[in-house]
Scaffold this motif. Structure first.
Motif, PDB file in Angstrom:
ATOM      1  N   PRO A 199     -24.224   0.502 -11.902  1.00 36.01           N
ATOM      2  CA  PRO A 199     -24.254   1.209 -10.620  1.00 36.01           C
ATOM      3  C   PRO A 199     -25.152   0.489  -9.617  1.00 36.01           C
ATOM      4  O   PRO A 199     -26.216  -0.016  -9.960  1.00 36.01           O
ATOM      5  CB  PRO A 199     -24.816   2.583 -10.990  1.00 36.01           C
ATOM      6  N   THR A 200     -24.714   0.426  -8.370  1.00 35.70           N
ATOM      7  CA  THR A 200     -25.492  -0.149  -7.282  1.00 35.70           C
ATOM      8  C   THR A 200     -25.392   0.782  -6.083  1.00 35.70           C
ATOM      9  O   THR A 200     -24.520   1.659  -6.053  1.00 35.70           O
ATOM     10  CB  THR A 200     -24.972  -1.545  -6.886  1.00 35.70           C
ATOM     11  N   PRO A 201     -26.222   0.606  -5.070  1.00 35.13           N
ATOM     12  CA  PRO A 201     -26.103   1.444  -3.875  1.00 35.13           C
ATOM     13  C   PRO A 201     -24.786   1.227  -3.132  1.00 35.13           C
ATOM     14  O   PRO A 201     -24.442   2.013  -2.244  1.00 35.13           O
ATOM     15  CB  PRO A 201     -27.286   0.990  -3.003  1.00 35.13           C
ATOM     16  N   PHE A 202     -24.051   0.183  -3.479  1.00 30.08           N
ATOM     17  CA  PHE A 202     -22.819  -0.159  -2.770  1.00 30.08           C
ATOM     18  C   PHE A 202     -21.561   0.222  -3.553  1.00 30.08           C
ATOM     19  O   PHE A 202     -20.446   0.009  -3.086  1.00 30.08           O
ATOM     20  CB  PHE A 202     -22.802  -1.659  -2.480  1.00 30.08           C
ATOM     21  N   GLY A 203     -21.746   0.768  -4.745  1.00 30.81           N
ATOM     22  CA  GLY A 203     -20.632   1.098  -5.610  1.00 30.81           C
ATOM     23  C   GLY A 203     -20.923   0.617  -7.020  1.00 30.81           C
ATOM     24  O   GLY A 203     -22.058   0.251  -7.349  1.00 30.81           O
ATOM     25  N   THR A 204     -19.906   0.588  -7.853  1.00 28.80           N
ATOM     26  CA  THR A 204     -20.080   0.224  -9.258  1.00 28.80           C
ATOM     27  C   THR A 204     -19.335  -1.063  -9.567  1.00 28.80           C
ATOM     28  O   THR A 204     -18.167  -1.217  -9.196  1.00 28.80           O
ATOM     29  CB  THR A 204     -19.555   1.341 -10.184  1.00 28.80           C
ATOM     30  N   VAL A 205     -20.030  -1.981 -10.220  1.00 24.84           N
ATOM     31  CA  VAL A 205     -19.373  -3.170 -10.760  1.00 24.84           C
ATOM     32  C   VAL A 205     -19.409  -3.062 -12.276  1.00 24.84           C
ATOM     33  O   VAL A 205     -20.198  -2.294 -12.841  1.00 24.84           O
ATOM     34  CB  VAL A 205     -20.049  -4.466 -10.281  1.00 24.84           C
ATOM     35  N   TYR A 206     -18.558  -3.826 -12.938  1.00 30.18           N
ATOM     36  CA  TYR A 206     -18.434  -3.728 -14.392  1.00 30.18           C
ATOM     37  C   TYR A 206     -18.660  -5.099 -15.019  1.00 30.18           C
ATOM     38  O   TYR A 206     -18.105  -6.104 -14.556  1.00 30.18           O
ATOM     39  CB  TYR A 206     -17.049  -3.188 -14.766  1.00 30.18           C
ATOM     40  N   GLY A 207     -19.490  -5.123 -16.045  1.00 29.92           N
ATOM     41  CA  GLY A 207     -19.760  -6.374 -16.737  1.00 29.92           C
ATOM     42  C   GLY A 207     -18.484  -6.968 -17.293  1.00 29.92           C
ATOM     43  O   GLY A 207     -17.682  -6.259 -17.915  1.00 29.92           O
ATOM     44  N   PRO A 208     -18.244  -8.268 -17.084  1.00 29.65           N
ATOM     45  CA  PRO A 208     -16.998  -8.879 -17.551  1.00 29.65           C
ATOM     46  C   PRO A 208     -17.034  -9.232 -19.039  1.00 29.65           C
ATOM     47  O   PRO A 208     -18.090  -9.271 -19.680  1.00 29.65           O
ATOM     48  CB  PRO A 208     -16.898 -10.144 -16.695  1.00 29.65           C
ATOM     49  N   PRO A 230     -38.894  -5.248  -4.907  1.00 27.54           N
ATOM     50  CA  PRO A 230     -38.061  -4.381  -4.059  1.00 27.54           C
ATOM     51  C   PRO A 230     -36.970  -5.178  -3.350  1.00 27.54           C
ATOM     52  O   PRO A 230     -37.076  -6.398  -3.186  1.00 27.54           O
ATOM     53  CB  PRO A 230     -39.062  -3.789  -3.060  1.00 27.54           C
ATOM     54  N   ARG A 231     -35.935  -4.474  -2.922  1.00 31.95           N
ATOM     55  CA  ARG A 231     -34.790  -5.100  -2.262  1.00 31.95           C
ATOM     56  C   ARG A 231     -34.646  -4.565  -0.842  1.00 31.95           C
ATOM     57  O   ARG A 231     -35.074  -3.451  -0.533  1.00 31.95           O
ATOM     58  CB  ARG A 231     -33.507  -4.831  -3.054  1.00 31.95           C
ATOM     59  N   ASN A 232     -33.993  -5.376  -0.008  1.00 28.90           N
ATOM     60  CA  ASN A 232     -33.716  -4.924   1.352  1.00 28.90           C
ATOM     61  C   ASN A 232     -32.407  -4.140   1.389  1.00 28.90           C
ATOM     62  O   ASN A 232     -31.793  -3.881   0.345  1.00 28.90           O
ATOM     63  CB  ASN A 232     -33.703  -6.108   2.332  1.00 28.90           C
ATOM     64  N   ARG A 233     -31.945  -3.792   2.572  1.00 27.16           N
ATOM     65  CA  ARG A 233     -30.775  -2.917   2.692  1.00 27.16           C
ATOM     66  C   ARG A 233     -29.488  -3.592   2.245  1.00 27.16           C
ATOM     67  O   ARG A 233     -28.491  -2.918   1.970  1.00 27.16           O
ATOM     68  CB  ARG A 233     -30.639  -2.441   4.137  1.00 27.16           C
ATOM     69  N   LEU A 234     -29.487  -4.916   2.172  1.00 29.72           N
ATOM     70  CA  LEU A 234     -28.305  -5.640   1.708  1.00 29.72           C
ATOM     71  C   LEU A 234     -28.423  -6.037   0.233  1.00 29.72           C
ATOM     72  O   LEU A 234     -27.626  -6.821  -0.270  1.00 29.72           O
ATOM     73  CB  LEU A 234     -28.068  -6.869   2.581  1.00 29.72           C
ATOM     74  N   GLY A 235     -29.431  -5.506  -0.446  1.00 30.27           N
ATOM     75  CA  GLY A 235     -29.552  -5.740  -1.879  1.00 30.27           C
ATOM     76  C   GLY A 235     -30.214  -7.042  -2.259  1.00 30.27           C
ATOM     77  O   GLY A 235     -30.226  -7.402  -3.439  1.00 30.27           O
ATOM     78  N   ALA A 236     -30.811  -7.758  -1.301  1.00 31.38           N
ATOM     79  CA  ALA A 236     -31.502  -9.014  -1.609  1.00 31.38           C
ATOM     80  C   ALA A 236     -32.968  -8.735  -1.927  1.00 31.38           C
ATOM     81  O   ALA A 236     -33.580  -7.806  -1.374  1.00 31.38           O
ATOM     82  CB  ALA A 236     -31.404  -9.976  -0.434  1.00 31.38           C
ATOM     83  N   LEU A 237     -33.539  -9.536  -2.823  1.00 30.92           N
ATOM     84  CA  LEU A 237     -34.943  -9.372  -3.180  1.00 30.92           C
ATOM     85  C   LEU A 237     -35.829  -9.715  -1.996  1.00 30.92           C
ATOM     86  O   LEU A 237     -35.572 -10.675  -1.258  1.00 30.92           O
ATOM     87  CB  LEU A 237     -35.289 -10.282  -4.362  1.00 30.92           C
ATOM     88  N   ARG A 238     -36.906  -8.964  -1.843  1.00 29.19           N
ATOM     89  CA  ARG A 238     -37.857  -9.204  -0.763  1.00 29.19           C
ATOM     90  C   ARG A 238     -38.938 -10.160  -1.262  1.00 29.19           C
ATOM     91  O   ARG A 238     -39.844  -9.766  -1.997  1.00 29.19           O
ATOM     92  CB  ARG A 238     -38.460  -7.884  -0.293  1.00 29.19           C
ATOM     93  N   SER A 239     -38.810 -11.402  -0.881  1.00 30.26           N
ATOM     94  CA  SER A 239     -39.699 -12.439  -1.406  1.00 30.26           C
ATOM     95  C   SER A 239     -41.155 -12.214  -1.024  1.00 30.26           C
ATOM     96  O   SER A 239     -42.067 -12.661  -1.728  1.00 30.26           O
ATOM     97  CB  SER A 239     -39.237 -13.821  -0.930  1.00 30.26           C
TER      98      SER A 239
END
Length: 427
Positions: A77-86, A210-219
């Motif tokens: 689960p992510t804030p943008f929806g769900t992805v599935y491990g391949p 922590p991550r920003n609103r686009l899901g990238a790590l905050r360096s």
């Protein structure tokens, strides 16, 4: 209005895609991006890969509950929806059986599938890019030996516009640059090994930054702790701040936590308990200690951006202290010093003093056990108090332990407890 905002966002990102596409096209490399590993004894290479798969916790995302090993299907689960491990078994049609070592290297190093499709960063290639080619080849050699499973991959279920994979070119242009981690000649072999495991295969930043609103790590807040989206847990800071981080820990304490799930300062719970169970307990003693050595070298000051501490009501803390003496002191002791490895200290415990109180609240609500590991097969547990104490009681109790015995973590409200109670029934 909401639809209009999404349309404007798509138009803006489309412009960025053009720039991102040029960037990506200029840096793409569909063949090998580095020299393949020198030929090695096959059994040694496979065994090395098996160890690396455990260190990287591959099973967590590539094995669904009750499913075949590494056959995929795990919901992420992510804030943008769900992805599935391949599926990463060597099945020719649904797994990676038709892949080459170069293809596999590209996935880890450049975040691209065999056909050049950009991978979603739920797969932590942003950290795996630091994995060496030799280790990538060993991992691939091991994966070629697991039983093949014919199980088609499940497509992601993402909200618009995040379901537009082409937009990943823009995201990558902003937040991703491939590159293997070079050793720091000014540091010890042990320190470099620890950094490699933490920043690369172990991908610790994926949760503890922590991550920003686009899901990238905050360096700018590296290893400063962060909410784990959707799961409603908090990954505590790994910095050496004395209040919120691991300033009171030794490298040996950290190694013990990774190997056993317990230390005198804390015990793991929630997602980290699963990491210890499936991954870090299998680390060699040397690698676990190397991680501790590296983490102890991180800054002592908290990163910028920590939220302000919530005000503490003296009356609430006083009432919380009475509840603590009734319900908690027998195990955790009156001064919060704990009882060795059986029940961890609450004084200076990063789970307790973290900027977010959610982990402490959920432990009081639901209780739980540290993971049963080879080094600690029968851990002590904590009973749940969610049926005994109401939201106000738990808020006062957690406020007390977060502000006693030298802890200075701020107060907790009944509303925060109510939200955590709802999350615990959801997950």
């Amino acid at each position: 209005m909401k639809l209009m905002k999404k349309v404007l966002l798509v138009l803006l990102l489309a412009l960025v895609v053009v720039v991102g596409g040029l960037y990506w096209a200029g840096t793409r490399d569909d063949s090998s991006t580095g020299p393949a590993a020198a030929a090695a004894d096959a059994s040694t290479l496979v065994e090395r890969g098996r160890y690396l798969a455990l260190a990287g916790n591959c099973m967590a995302c590539h094995t669904s509950r009750g499913g075949k090993a590494l056959a995929g299907g795990t919901p992420i689960p992510t804030p943008f929806g769900t992805v599935y491990g391949p599926n990463i078994t060597p099945d020719e049609k649904t797994g990676i059986g038709a892949w080459t070592a170069d293809d596999f290297w590209q996935a880890l190093h450049n975040g691209k599938s065999r056909d050049g499709t950009l991978l979603y960063p739920a797969f932590p290639y942003t950290e795996y890019t630091r994995v060496t080619r030799a280790d990538a080849d060993a991992l691939f050699a091991y994966l070629r030996t697991v039983p093949p499973v014919s199980q088609p991959n499940r497509p992601p279920e993402l909200e618009f516009p995040y379901d537009q994979r082409a937009l990943l070119a823009a995201w990558r242009a902003l937040y991703f640059k491939p590159g293997v981690l070079e050793d720091d000649a000014g540091q010890s072999v042990q320190w470099n090994r620890g950094r490699y495991l933490v920043e690369g295969l172990g991908h610790c930043a994926a949760c503890h930054t922590p991550r920003n609103r686009l899901g990238a790590l905050r360096s700018d807040q590296a290893m400063g702790g962060g909410e784990i989206p959707v799961l409603d847990w908090y990954a505590p800071p790994l910095t050496n701040d004395m209040q919120t981080g691991m300033g009171r820990w030794s490298a040996e304490d950290i190694a013990a936590l990774l190997k056993t799930g317990m230390s005198g300062h804390s015990s793991v719970s929630g997602p980290m308990a699963e990491v210890v169970l499936g991954s870090t307990q299998h680390l060699s003693d040397g690698d676990a200690l190397a991680i501790g050595v590296y983490l102890k070298s991180l800054p002592a000051t908290p990163p910028a951006g920590d939220p302000p501490k919530a005000p503490v009501s003296p009356a609430a803390v006083e009432l919380g202290g009475k509840i603590y003496l009734q319900q908690c002191a027998q195990c955790h002791q009156p001064a919060g010093e704990g009882s060795g490895m059986a029940w961890p200290a609450l004084a200076g415990n990063p789970t307790v003093t973290a900027p977010s109180p959610v982990n402490a609240i959920r432990m009081v609500l639901d209780g739980g056990y540290a993971p049963a590991t080879a080094a600690n097969p029968r851990p002590h547990g904590m009973p749940p108090f969610g049926q005994i104490l109401n939201d106000s009681d738990i808020a006062m109790l957690v406020s007390y332990i977060r502000n006693s015995w030298g802890n200075e973590a701020g107060g907790v409200t009944p509303l925060e407890v109510k939200r955590a109670r709802a999350a615990s029934t959801r997950n």
